[in-house]
Design a protein around this motif. Structure first.
Motif, short mmCIF file in Angstrom:
data_model
loop_
_atom_site.label_atom_id
_atom_site.label_comp_id
_atom_site.label_asym_id
_atom_site.label_seq_id
_atom_site.Cartn_x
_atom_site.Cartn_y
_atom_site.Cartn_z
N GLY A 147 0.98 5.47 2.71
CA GLY A 147 1.93 4.32 2.44
C GLY A 147 2.33 3.49 2.91
O GLY A 147 1.68 3.44 3.91
N ARG A 148 3.49 3.75 3.44
CA ARG A 148 4.11 2.87 4.73
C ARG A 148 4.99 4.09 5.43
O ARG A 148 5.33 3.63 6.30
CB ARG A 148 5.15 2.26 4.31
N GLN A 149 3.79 5.05 5.66
CA GLN A 149 4.37 5.45 6.78
C GLN A 149 4.18 5.38 8.46
O GLN A 149 4.62 6.15 9.22
CB GLN A 149 3.31 7.47 6.65
N VAL A 170 16.95 5.89 -6.86
CA VAL A 170 16.22 6.08 -5.41
C VAL A 170 16.60 4.47 -4.84
O VAL A 170 16.70 4.36 -5.46
CB VAL A 170 15.31 7.10 -4.83
N LEU A 171 16.78 4.70 -3.72
CA LEU A 171 16.73 3.22 -3.09
C LEU A 171 15.08 2.41 -3.03
O LEU A 171 14.62 3.95 -3.72
CB LEU A 171 16.92 3.88 -1.35
N ASP A 172 15.44 1.80 -3.52
CA ASP A 172 14.44 0.88 -3.01
C ASP A 172 13.24 1.65 -1.20
O ASP A 172 14.14 1.75 -1.01
CB ASP A 172 14.61 -0.44 -3.54
N PRO A 173 12.34 0.89 -1.42
CA PRO A 173 11.31 1.54 -0.50
C PRO A 173 11.90 0.68 0.63
O PRO A 173 12.21 1.04 2.34
CB PRO A 173 9.42 1.00 -0.66
N ALA A 179 10.04 7.10 4.09
CA ALA A 179 9.13 6.51 3.08
C ALA A 179 7.95 7.44 2.73
O ALA A 179 7.96 9.40 3.47
CB ALA A 179 7.58 5.66 4.20
N ASP A 180 8.21 7.06 1.79
CA ASP A 180 7.17 8.21 0.77
C ASP A 180 5.74 8.05 -0.21
O ASP A 180 5.53 7.48 -0.47
CB ASP A 180 8.07 8.90 -0.44
#
Length: 808
Positions: free
Chosen positions: A575-577, A531-534, A376-377
């Motif tokens: 984010g989604r961390q 990049v890959l999607d989230p 997750a970014d």
């Protein structure tokens, strides 16, 4: 003084004197060759020395954040940090470092708290005094800042802090007083804000009365940049130097005020005396003693401070240090691109950065496999374009004339304060980042642009953006610190180069900003390849964790969360961390979470992972220090300098926003752990908390009261573990008759080292001030106290009763 300052003053007329009190530009004071005075150069810190150029082409050693330095609880380490920075300053021709910041972490929402030391005035003052001593040992001056009560960022230029005399004295002035009395700093910086209705750059009661007359401060007082507002009030109020120049409230305006009888000539002479004393101390005046040259290893110092600062918040199953696992999954965008320092004026540019990924790769034990996934970014802006970009910056006039051209290592312009040589705000109309990009992968490439104002992005001949980039309802000035990004996608083919151009038009208002003397040209071109999607990125990280022996997840904050110029609105990780940590922990019980943040964040999964390690903003060698600690080559030596809430709503002090310009400190002396102790809520981690890799028993506590109302204390501790370690012994005083005082407060501390089975004695002095209260003056509260030798605020190990009273 060891030089005849009056003889020098006699050689200067009024006009020459007042020019020494105003910057000749953004970072320097003018030279006066007729008296042997070189130009004094000032530079931002506090984790490095930027010099007069805000550019990665002029790199600096970058140490861990001030919160990290304070987490080591060791003023001697702060001395080493200061000496290293003095070495850097001399290398760059800098005489004065604009640091340290010793404002208190009053609320966890303070956006600039990574640059402050602690919520506690004693810890702040002791670490700050060590830092000042180290810098000045190297012949470089400091400006201890921001004097005073500049503890948040919202409306910081105009906020009027209202607080009582007791809180002002016992909390907010206390670190400054300790540093002035113990380290004798050569400079103080007056803050932007007002205190009880009076702007700090003209606050005669605090600058002349308290700082100079009461504490005996003999150095110079400089304004924060653009903080000086009134010529007569500032001169009579105790300010010596107004920055930046060349047009300030001092200089010619001050000369007119003297000739008009509004400022006494003797006041100006005293101001100039203090500037000349600074010049003498720093070697900028003929006859000054040049400091001895040192050859400290910047990387080694940065690495030492980092591992000494890391706080092991939990290690529930004893997973750390790692015992040569066969495989490690390293996860998180910050593992490859860490946040090593805070944003704003604390920014410097290291010539290299060791990321967690770099550090673990270098230190990986034989037979251990390391794999990496982003997961997750948290970054809300793209990193500046670098790889496979060949770029330059071109500055142009309004008619399109090329004024200058510069090569770029990355697609970012940071011209803050001064423009590059040869450019002028009056003629600069636009700056263009231009060049070519050679894609490595076919697919969707994302370009992002940031910068307040008009921008145009062209990729491969296609205009992707052409318009105004400002926050809704915002203007160029309020958006300087608030990063707004525009993103655009374009399909590119691997191996086929494309032309790239991002043009920024300098806002017309910028020529008038700070009377045309202070540049602020900031914009950047970000890039991210396919990049890959989230969702897929999360799935990939979880799968990688599930097939590895150990998972190390790096989470943290970003420049959009912690920076100068704005306060925080949340303590949640961006984010989604949080989702990433929970899912990885479900897939692998051996999950270590590394927290890369400069100040408190919420960790809702903290009890569900094997270990939590806080690395702060760890500076340029953070990745090496992380490997040292994870693999057990070094112990995590840090203890929290601030109480961390489990949830923001639990925190007892959160207000950072003024109302109608006024920010009341209604909590009085109750901030930090003292405020928490008055509630029925428990924080996630108390002030002083942190684990090491060994165990300690507190054997003896001896108190020897002195006749001044303080005491000498000896605490004997024994290492009962299997490896050498360090313990931070903390002393807290608990009044048997509390009255209107906190439940307990920090009265002293010391760190000790010992090998397995060895004992060590912590020798700690309790100053009489520790049992004094401000009541129209300092009153020593004699009587019986319980003295606790503790591992943290909430973990007393030994206690004894003692009577502290003044005999003489």
């Amino acid at each position: 003084m060891s030089f005849d300052v009056d003889a020098l003053l006699d050689k200067l007329d009024l006009d020459a004197k007042v020019r020494l009190l105003a910057g000749q530009d953004v970072w320097t004071l003018p030279a006066r060759p007729e008296i042997g005075l070189s130009s004094l150069v000032l530079s931002d810190g506090p984790v490095g020395v930027r010099g007069v150029r805000w550019s990665p082409d002029d790199p600096s050693v970058t140490l861990p954040s001030p919160t990290a330095l304070a987490a080591a609880w060791d003023p001697r380490l702060a001395v080493r940090a200061g000496r290293l920075l003095a070495q850097e300053a001399r290398r760059k021709g800098v005489h004065v470092l604009l640091a340290p910041t010793v404002n208190l972490q009053r609320s966890p929402l303070g956006g600039r708290h990574f640059e402050c030391y602690s919520e506690d005035p004693l810890l702040t003052g002791m670490v700050g005094a060590g830092y000042v001593t180290g810098v000045q040992d190297g012949g470089v001056g400091v400006t201890v800042k921001h004097f005073v009560a500049n503890d948040s960022e919202t409306e910081r230029f105009t906020a009027d802090v209202h607080l009582g005399e007791r809180a002002l004295r016992e909390l907010y002035l206390a670190p400054f007083e300790l540093i002035v009395r113990r380290a004798k700093p050569w400079g103080i910086m007056a803050a932007y804000n007002s205190v009880n209705g009076i702007t700090m750059t003209q606050h005669a009661e605090l600058l002349n009365g308290v700082l100079r007359d009461e504490w005996g401060f003999d150095g110079f007082v400089v304004s924060d940049w653009l903080a000086a507002r009134d010529t007569v009030a500032s001169a009579n109020g105790g300010l010596d130097v107004a920055m930046p120049g060349p047009r300030t409230v001092f200089g010619d305006q001050l000369a007119e005020a003297v000739r008009g009888g509004e400022v006494d000539p003797d006041v100006v002479d005293d101001m100039v005396r203090r500037v000349l004393l600074l010049a003498h101390r720093t070697g900028a005046l003929d006859g000054g003693t040049p400091p001895e040259q040192s050859t400290m290893d910047g990387d080694a110092v940065a690495r030492e401070i980092a591992h000494r600062s890391f706080v092991l918040l939990s290690n529930q199953i004893g997973l750390l240090p790692l015992k040569q696992p066969p495989s490690i999954a390293l996860i998180g965008a910050l593992a490859a691109d860490p946040k090593i320092l805070g944003g704003g004026s604390a920014t410097v540019f290291p010539d290299h950065v060791v990321s967690p990924l770099d550090g673990l790769r270098k230190a990986l034990p034989a037979g251990t496999e390391l794999t990496y996934a982003i997961g997750a970014d948290p970054r809300t802006t793209l990193p500046p374009a670098t790889d496979n970009f060949r770029l330059r910056a071109t500055a142009k006039a309004a008619d399109g004339t090329r004024l200058a051209e510069f090569p770029l290592r990355e697609a970012r312009i940071d011209w803050i304060g001064e423009l590059p040589a040869g450019l002028d705000l009056a003629t600069l109309a636009s700056v263009e980042i231009e060049g070519t990009f050679l894609p490595e992968a076919t697919g969707t490439h994302t370009f992002g642009l940031t910068g307040p104002g008009d921008l145009r992005l062209v990729v491969g001949g296609q205009t992707l953006f052409d318009g105004v980039n400002l926050p809704e309802g915002g203007d160029v000035f309020t958006s300087i610190m608030q990063v707004i990004e525009q993103r655009r996608d374009v399909e590119l083919t691997a191996g086929e180069p494309v032309d790239v151009s991002l043009t920024y038009w300098v806002p017309s208002e910028m020529a008038e900003f700070a009377r045309g003397t202070f540049a602020w040209v900031i914009f950047a071109l970000g890039h991210r390849g396919p990049v890959l999607d989230p969702d897929a990125a999360l799935d990939e990280a979880v799968a990688l964790a599930g097939k590895s022996e150990v998972a190390v997840v790096v989470v943290g904050t970003t420049a959009e969360v912690e920076s100068e110029g704005f306060d925080r609105t949340s303590l949640a990780l961006p984010g989604r961390q949080d989702e990433l940590v929970r899912r990885v922990a479900e897939a692998n019980p051996n999950t270590v979470v590394v927290v890369n943040a400069g100040s408190p964040v919420e960790l809702p999964w903290r009890d569900d992972v094997a270990a939590v390690l806080l690395t702060w903003f760890p500076g340029q060698a953070g990745g090496d220090a992380l490997a040292d600690v994870l693999f057990g080559h070094e112990e995590p030596g840090g203890r929290l300098p601030t109480t961390w809430p489990a949830k923001l709503e639990d925190a007892p002090v959160t207000r950072v926003t003024p109302e109608e310009g006024v920010l009341p400190y209604d909590e009085g002396v109750y901030i930090g752990y003292s405020a928490w102790a008055r509630t029925d809520r428990q924080p996630a981690y108390w002030f002083g908390h942190g684990h090491g890799y060994t165990t300690w028993v507190y054997d003896e506590l001896d108190v020897f009261p002195d006749d001044e109302g303080g005491a000498k204390v000896r605490v004997r501790v024994r290492n009962t573990g299997k490896r050498r370690g360090r313990e931070v012994v903390q002393l807290y005083l608990v009044p048997t008759e509390r009255g209107d005082r906190p439940h307990r407060w920090l009265a002293g501390f010391a760190s000790v080292e010992a090998g397995p089975g060895e004992v060590a004695d912590a020798e700690i002095t309790i100053a009489p001030r520790s049992v004094s209260v401000w009541r129209d003056g300092w009153q020593h509260i004699a009587g019986e106290y319980v003295l606790e030798a503790s591992h943290s605020y909430a973990e007393p190990r030994l206690s004894t009763r003692t009577v502290l009273q003044k005999i003489r």
